[in-house]
Write an enzyme that holds these catalytic residues in place. Sequence first.
Site, PDB file in Angstrom:
ATOM      1  N   GLY A  19       0.794  -1.233   0.000  1.00  0.00           N
ATOM      2  CA  GLY A  19       0.000   0.000   0.000  1.00  0.00           C
ATOM      3  C   GLY A  19       0.819   1.272   0.000  1.00  0.00           C
ATOM      4  O   GLY A  19       0.335   2.317   0.425  1.00  0.00           O
ATOM      5  N   ASN A  21       1.543   2.965  -2.602  1.00  0.00           N
ATOM      6  CA  ASN A  21       0.823   3.904  -3.478  1.00  0.00           C
ATOM      7  C   ASN A  21      -0.379   4.502  -2.760  1.00  0.00           C
ATOM      8  O   ASN A  21      -0.668   5.691  -2.916  1.00  0.00           O
ATOM      9  CB  ASN A  21       0.397   3.223  -4.782  1.00  0.00           C
ATOM     10  CG  ASN A  21       1.520   3.207  -5.805  1.00  0.00           C
ATOM     11  OD1 ASN A  21       1.838   4.245  -6.385  1.00  0.00           O
ATOM     12  ND2 ASN A  21       2.130   2.050  -6.001  1.00  0.00           N
ATOM     13  N   ARG A  97      -5.511  -8.997  -8.724  1.00  0.00           N
ATOM     14  CA  ARG A  97      -6.538  -9.927  -9.194  1.00  0.00           C
ATOM     15  C   ARG A  97      -6.909  -9.586 -10.634  1.00  0.00           C
ATOM     16  O   ARG A  97      -6.925  -8.407 -11.010  1.00  0.00           O
ATOM     17  CB  ARG A  97      -7.814  -9.812  -8.338  1.00  0.00           C
ATOM     18  CG  ARG A  97      -7.793 -10.645  -7.083  1.00  0.00           C
ATOM     19  CD  ARG A  97      -9.150 -10.629  -6.407  1.00  0.00           C
ATOM     20  NE  ARG A  97     -10.208 -11.237  -7.200  1.00  0.00           N
ATOM     21  CZ  ARG A  97     -10.461 -12.552  -7.239  1.00  0.00           C
ATOM     22  NH1 ARG A  97      -9.756 -13.383  -6.539  1.00  0.00           N
ATOM     23  NH2 ARG A  97     -11.440 -13.021  -7.994  1.00  0.00           N
ATOM     24  N   LEU A  99      -9.661  -9.065 -13.282  1.00  0.00           N
ATOM     25  CA  LEU A  99     -11.042  -8.582 -13.159  1.00  0.00           C
ATOM     26  C   LEU A  99     -11.873  -9.090 -14.326  1.00  0.00           C
ATOM     27  O   LEU A  99     -11.406  -9.137 -15.465  1.00  0.00           O
ATOM     28  CB  LEU A  99     -11.040  -7.047 -13.150  1.00  0.00           C
ATOM     29  CG  LEU A  99     -10.222  -6.427 -12.011  1.00  0.00           C
ATOM     30  CD1 LEU A  99     -10.015  -4.937 -12.254  1.00  0.00           C
ATOM     31  CD2 LEU A  99     -10.899  -6.672 -10.676  1.00  0.00           C
ATOM     32  N   HIS A 115       0.833   0.360 -13.190  1.00  0.00           N
ATOM     33  CA  HIS A 115       1.563  -0.857 -13.544  1.00  0.00           C
ATOM     34  C   HIS A 115       3.052  -0.532 -13.579  1.00  0.00           C
ATOM     35  O   HIS A 115       3.451   0.490 -14.147  1.00  0.00           O
ATOM     36  CB  HIS A 115       1.087  -1.366 -14.909  1.00  0.00           C
ATOM     37  CG  HIS A 115       1.765  -2.638 -15.306  1.00  0.00           C
ATOM     38  ND1 HIS A 115       1.409  -3.860 -14.772  1.00  0.00           N
ATOM     39  CD2 HIS A 115       2.809  -2.874 -16.137  1.00  0.00           C
ATOM     40  CE1 HIS A 115       2.192  -4.801 -15.292  1.00  0.00           C
ATOM     41  NE2 HIS A 115       3.058  -4.222 -16.109  1.00  0.00           N
ATOM     42  N   ASP A 151      -3.614  -4.957 -18.501  1.00  0.00           N
ATOM     43  CA  ASP A 151      -2.513  -3.989 -18.631  1.00  0.00           C
ATOM     44  C   ASP A 151      -2.437  -3.370 -20.032  1.00  0.00           C
ATOM     45  O   ASP A 151      -1.344  -3.071 -20.521  1.00  0.00           O
ATOM     46  CB  ASP A 151      -1.164  -4.643 -18.273  1.00  0.00           C
ATOM     47  CG  ASP A 151      -1.137  -5.163 -16.847  1.00  0.00           C
ATOM     48  OD1 ASP A 151      -1.833  -4.589 -15.984  1.00  0.00           O
ATOM     49  OD2 ASP A 151      -0.420  -6.147 -16.598  1.00  0.00           O
TER      50      ASP A 151
HETATM   51  C1  GAR Z   1       3.276  -1.351  -7.385  1.00  0.00           C
HETATM   52  O1  GAR Z   1       4.583  -1.422  -7.892  1.00  0.00           O
HETATM   53  C2  GAR Z   1       2.265  -1.413  -8.513  1.00  0.00           C
HETATM   54  O2  GAR Z   1       2.700  -0.761  -9.674  1.00  0.00           O
HETATM   55  C3  GAR Z   1       2.164  -2.900  -8.729  1.00  0.00           C
HETATM   56  O3  GAR Z   1       2.146  -3.444  -7.442  1.00  0.00           O
HETATM   57  C4  GAR Z   1       2.929  -2.611  -6.593  1.00  0.00           C
HETATM   58  C5  GAR Z   1       2.116  -2.281  -5.364  1.00  0.00           C
HETATM   59  O4  GAR Z   1       2.910  -1.618  -4.421  1.00  0.00           O
HETATM   60  N1  GAR Z   1       0.992  -3.245  -9.478  1.00  0.00           N
HETATM   61  C6  GAR Z   1       0.940  -4.263 -10.318  1.00  0.00           C
HETATM   62  O5  GAR Z   1       1.886  -5.005 -10.530  1.00  0.00           O
HETATM   63  C7  GAR Z   1      -0.389  -4.429 -11.007  1.00  0.00           C
HETATM   64  N2  GAR Z   1      -0.254  -5.284 -12.165  1.00  0.00           N
HETATM   65  P1  GAR Z   1       2.245  -0.904  -3.184  1.00  0.00           P
HETATM   66  O6  GAR Z   1       1.320  -1.944  -2.549  1.00  0.00           O
HETATM   67  O7  GAR Z   1       3.409  -0.570  -2.295  1.00  0.00           O
HETATM   68  O8  GAR Z   1       1.514   0.296  -3.687  1.00  0.00           O
END
Ligand code: GAR
Length: 212
Positions: A19, A21, A97, A99, A115, A151
Site C-alpha cells: 500500500g 501507493n 486480481r 477482473l 503498472h 494492462d
Molecule cells: C506497485 O509497484 C504497482 O505498480 C504494482 O504493485 C505494486 C504495489 O505496491 N501493481 C501491479 O503489478 C499491477 N499489475 P504498493 O502496494 O506498495 O503500492
Amino acid sequence: MVQSERAPLPIVVLLSGSGSNLQAIIDAAQAGLPVDIRAVISNKAEAYGLERARQAGIPTQVLSHKDYADRDSYDAALAALIDGCQAQLVVLAGFMRILSDGFVRRYEGRMLNIHPSLLPRHRGLDTHARALAAGDDEHGATVHFVSPELDAGPIIIQARVPVQAGDTPQALAARVLREEHRIYPQAIRWFAEGRLTLEQGRALLDGQPITP
Ligand code: GAR
C-alpha cells in the site's frame, strides 16, 4: 466550475499488499488533492495497506476470494462494496486480481491502474526482473484506464527511470516505486479536477488525446 467549488471526489482504493501507493494518495489528499477516500478494500486480510488506511482513519474492507464460488460472484460482491461507497473513481493500487469483463465495463472510464513498467512493454508480473533480463536501458511505470485486456488500457501518464549497471530487481523496483508515488496522485488529480476523461477508447486531458 473552478476547483475550489468542487466537492472532493469520492474514491475507493483496492490493494493486495504494502500500500505504498495508497500512502502516496493519502499524503497527497492531506496536502490538498481533492479526493475523499471512502474505503480501502483488499482481497488479502494481511495486506499492510489496510493498516495504513486504519492509521489514516479510512474505513477498510477485506473481501477474500475464498468466500466466493467464482470470479463473477466475487466481482459482484466487490462492485456492491464500491457502489455502497458512492465512489466515482476506483483506484487499483497493487490489486493483484484479474477482473471480469463485466466488472471492467461497469467502471469503464472511472477505474485507474498503476503498472510497474513502461507499457506496452512488460505486461503482467515480475516486470522488474523481466526488464533486466531483456537488457532494457530504461524502465518505469504507467498509469492507465482499465480495459478488459490486462494492462492494455489507454495510457494516462508514464514515468521513466534509467536501468543502472548492477541493478537487482529490488533496486529497480524501489527506483520505479518512487516515481509511482509521484504519477499516481497526478493522474488522480487530473481526474478529480474533471480534466481527464476516456472517450471512444482514448484518454483525453483537457479534451486532447494523451500521447505518451
Ligand atoms: C506497485 O509497484 C504497482 O505498480 C504494482 O504493485 C505494486 C504495489 O505496491 N501493481 C501491479 O503489478 C499491477 N499489475 P504498493 O502496494 O506498495 O503500492
